[in-house]
Write a protein that holds these residues in place. Sequence first.
Motif, PDB file in Angstrom:
ATOM      1  N   ARG A  10       0.822  -1.206   0.000  1.00 32.32           N
ATOM      2  CA  ARG A  10       0.000   0.000   0.000  1.00 32.32           C
ATOM      3  C   ARG A  10       0.858   1.260   0.000  1.00 32.32           C
ATOM      4  O   ARG A  10       1.977   1.274   0.519  1.00 32.32           O
ATOM      5  N   GLY A  11       0.327   2.320  -0.624  1.00 35.71           N
ATOM      6  CA  GLY A  11       1.019   3.604  -0.654  1.00 35.71           C
ATOM      7  C   GLY A  11       0.414   4.512  -1.704  1.00 35.71           C
ATOM      8  O   GLY A  11      -0.230   4.051  -2.650  1.00 35.71           O
ATOM      9  N   SER A  12       0.623   5.807  -1.544  1.00 39.97           N
ATOM     10  CA  SER A  12       0.063   6.789  -2.483  1.00 39.97           C
ATOM     11  C   SER A  12       1.080   7.284  -3.498  1.00 39.97           C
ATOM     12  O   SER A  12       0.709   7.929  -4.477  1.00 39.97           O
ATOM     13  N   ASP A  13       2.365   6.998  -3.277  1.00 40.84           N
ATOM     14  CA  ASP A  13       3.399   7.408  -4.228  1.00 40.84           C
ATOM     15  C   ASP A  13       3.581   6.297  -5.262  1.00 40.84           C
ATOM     16  O   ASP A  13       4.019   5.203  -4.924  1.00 40.84           O
ATOM     17  N   PRO A  14       3.245   6.553  -6.531  1.00 40.68           N
ATOM     18  CA  PRO A  14       3.289   5.479  -7.533  1.00 40.68           C
ATOM     19  C   PRO A  14       4.683   4.908  -7.751  1.00 40.68           C
ATOM     20  O   PRO A  14       4.829   3.715  -8.065  1.00 40.68           O
ATOM     21  N   VAL A  15       5.713   5.726  -7.597  1.00 36.81           N
ATOM     22  CA  VAL A  15       7.081   5.245  -7.790  1.00 36.81           C
ATOM     23  C   VAL A  15       7.468   4.263  -6.689  1.00 36.81           C
ATOM     24  O   VAL A  15       7.996   3.176  -6.945  1.00 36.81           O
ATOM     25  N   LEU A  16       7.206   4.632  -5.444  1.00 33.56           N
ATOM     26  CA  LEU A  16       7.544   3.762  -4.318  1.00 33.56           C
ATOM     27  C   LEU A  16       6.734   2.468  -4.365  1.00 33.56           C
ATOM     28  O   LEU A  16       7.255   1.392  -4.068  1.00 33.56           O
ATOM     29  N   VAL A  17       5.470   2.574  -4.738  1.00 36.72           N
ATOM     30  CA  VAL A  17       4.629   1.379  -4.842  1.00 36.72           C
ATOM     31  C   VAL A  17       5.156   0.455  -5.934  1.00 36.72           C
ATOM     32  O   VAL A  17       5.288  -0.758  -5.739  1.00 36.72           O
ATOM     33  N   ALA A  18       5.462   1.021  -7.100  1.00 36.94           N
ATOM     34  CA  ALA A  18       5.964   0.206  -8.211  1.00 36.94           C
ATOM     35  C   ALA A  18       7.271  -0.489  -7.845  1.00 36.94           C
ATOM     36  O   ALA A  18       7.462  -1.676  -8.151  1.00 36.94           O
ATOM     37  N   ASP A  19       8.184   0.234  -7.181  1.00 32.26           N
ATOM     38  CA  ASP A  19       9.454  -0.365  -6.762  1.00 32.26           C
ATOM     39  C   ASP A  19       9.221  -1.531  -5.808  1.00 32.26           C
ATOM     40  O   ASP A  19       9.860  -2.576  -5.921  1.00 32.26           O
ATOM     41  N   ALA A  20       8.306  -1.340  -4.859  1.00 30.69           N
ATOM     42  CA  ALA A  20       8.039  -2.390  -3.874  1.00 30.69           C
ATOM     43  C   ALA A  20       7.431  -3.628  -4.532  1.00 30.69           C
ATOM     44  O   ALA A  20       7.782  -4.760  -4.187  1.00 30.69           O
ATOM     45  N   VAL A  21       6.531  -3.419  -5.491  1.00 33.94           N
ATOM     46  CA  VAL A  21       5.896  -4.560  -6.176  1.00 33.94           C
ATOM     47  C   VAL A  21       6.918  -5.322  -7.015  1.00 33.94           C
ATOM     48  O   VAL A  21       6.952  -6.560  -7.016  1.00 33.94           O
ATOM     49  N   ILE A  22       7.755  -4.594  -7.733  1.00 33.94           N
ATOM     50  CA  ILE A  22       8.792  -5.245  -8.547  1.00 33.94           C
ATOM     51  C   ILE A  22       9.707  -6.108  -7.677  1.00 33.94           C
ATOM     52  O   ILE A  22       9.991  -7.273  -7.992  1.00 33.94           O
ATOM     53  N   ALA A  23      10.172  -5.542  -6.558  1.00 35.87           N
ATOM     54  CA  ALA A  23      11.073  -6.276  -5.674  1.00 35.87           C
ATOM     55  C   ALA A  23      10.395  -7.499  -5.082  1.00 35.87           C
ATOM     56  O   ALA A  23      11.001  -8.585  -4.987  1.00 35.87           O
ATOM     57  N   LEU A  24       9.128  -7.356  -4.680  1.00 36.17           N
ATOM     58  CA  LEU A  24       8.403  -8.473  -4.069  1.00 36.17           C
ATOM     59  C   LEU A  24       8.148  -9.591  -5.070  1.00 36.17           C
ATOM     60  O   LEU A  24       8.378 -10.770  -4.773  1.00 36.17           O
ATOM     61  N   VAL A  25       7.688  -9.236  -6.261  1.00 35.30           N
ATOM     62  CA  VAL A  25       7.401 -10.259  -7.278  1.00 35.30           C
ATOM     63  C   VAL A  25       8.685 -10.977  -7.701  1.00 35.30           C
ATOM     64  O   VAL A  25       8.695 -12.203  -7.868  1.00 35.30           O
ATOM     65  N   ASP A  26       9.774 -10.226  -7.849  1.00 32.36           N
ATOM     66  CA  ASP A  26      11.059 -10.857  -8.180  1.00 32.36           C
ATOM     67  C   ASP A  26      11.465 -11.853  -7.098  1.00 32.36           C
ATOM     68  O   ASP A  26      11.960 -12.957  -7.399  1.00 32.36           O
ATOM     69  N   SER A  57      10.619   9.199  -3.089  1.00 34.75           N
ATOM     70  CA  SER A  57      10.525   8.332  -4.263  1.00 34.75           C
ATOM     71  C   SER A  57      11.781   8.363  -5.121  1.00 34.75           C
ATOM     72  O   SER A  57      12.001   7.464  -5.932  1.00 34.75           O
ATOM     73  N   THR A  58      12.632   9.380  -4.941  1.00 39.45           N
ATOM     74  CA  THR A  58      13.848   9.449  -5.753  1.00 39.45           C
ATOM     75  C   THR A  58      14.929   8.492  -5.249  1.00 39.45           C
ATOM     76  O   THR A  58      15.833   8.133  -6.002  1.00 39.45           O
ATOM     77  N   ALA A  59      14.841   8.084  -3.983  1.00 38.81           N
ATOM     78  CA  ALA A  59      15.930   7.307  -3.390  1.00 38.81           C
ATOM     79  C   ALA A  59      16.099   5.913  -3.984  1.00 38.81           C
ATOM     80  O   ALA A  59      17.219   5.520  -4.327  1.00 38.81           O
ATOM     81  N   PRO A  60      15.029   5.091  -4.119  1.00 40.58           N
ATOM     82  CA  PRO A  60      15.228   3.769  -4.713  1.00 40.58           C
ATOM     83  C   PRO A  60      15.801   3.818  -6.129  1.00 40.58           C
ATOM     84  O   PRO A  60      16.669   3.016  -6.494  1.00 40.58           O
ATOM     85  N   ALA A  61      15.317   4.787  -6.920  1.00 37.02           N
ATOM     86  CA  ALA A  61      15.837   4.922  -8.288  1.00 37.02           C
ATOM     87  C   ALA A  61      17.308   5.312  -8.273  1.00 37.02           C
ATOM     88  O   ALA A  61      18.106   4.841  -9.091  1.00 37.02           O
ATOM     89  N   LEU A  62      17.694   6.168  -7.326  1.00 39.78           N
ATOM     90  CA  LEU A  62      19.092   6.571  -7.205  1.00 39.78           C
ATOM     91  C   LEU A  62      19.975   5.368  -6.900  1.00 39.78           C
ATOM     92  O   LEU A  62      21.058   5.217  -7.482  1.00 39.78           O
TER      93      LEU A  62
END
Length: 349
Positions: free
Chosen positions: A11-27, A173-178
Amino acid sequence: MSTAAPIHLVRGSDPVLVADAVIALVDELLGAADRSLALDEFTGDSYDLGAVVDAASTPPMFADLRVVVARGAGRFSKGDDVAPLVTYLREPLATSVIVLVWELAPDQQRLAAVPKKLSAAIDAAGGKVVATEPGTSRGARDSWWSELFDGAPVTLTREAQALIRERSGEDLSTAPALLRTLESAFGPDVRLDAAAVEPFLGQAGGVPPWELTDAIDRGDPAGALDALHRMLGAGGRHPLQIMATLTSNYLRIARLSGAEVAGERDAAALLGMKGSTFPAKKALAASRALGGDGARRAVALCAEADLTLRGGGVAWPGELVLEVLVARLCRLEKSRSGARRGAGVSSRR
């Protein structure tokens, strides 16, 4: 047979943070499995949770685990909407894992609350909730950053971590991408210092309100003005929002000045604060440092600046009004601390 939790709610309202978390979890869940055989995804606003349950109820073929991802699930905010999933979670299939992505729906301004029935069903089934954004407290943010750096693909020195946190501000949201960029540039498992990281950092982001009030409490005008400019700039706050923050802060301090409170719990009760007593502890310390006269002077300075912002008095730009106010508050704090140190020196002689 899989030992994974039957459901993960991200769960989360920031689409970048949510997308990063889903990618990591599914992987993590799929590992080396063939995605064409082991992964089902539901997106858009046309599917219902009944379809998700049907997919999760189907044993995987040619794979050990089926992962079912349901995106945009924040639109299922009513108890009736989640009824099929609640029923399924009473006896979930051991070879399936549901990843429920509770994010903002296109027509939502705020993230919907998870229905109580669903939360209870997730807990009862041994599911997991992944909060992609920290709470508003400093402790919650510290924990979020610690987890992010602990799981980073590169190793960062304390100075590098501090620089990333400082430059990111509230724009988490910039931190995971960094971190992914640093891995691409230097390779995995490399130790990086602040000098190596600095060229990859962009413009400083906004900062939370306590960065401003803490700097004022220290009597640090340079730090306070930097925080103010970041709140106005990258933080996108209106001058009146910052004015309200400062006014509320000093009104709390003024209420505690001279009050008979034994500690932070009494201070929190007097101020009507619920939850953590840390804000009350800070307000109590500030009230004792400023004293009654100092607290009243700070409230008066805030009232004068607020009137100017609303069109009364001098026709100054909002940023200038706040700069002058912050400088005056810093000077007030500094003069009070200086007077206390002077009194302490005299008393020891």
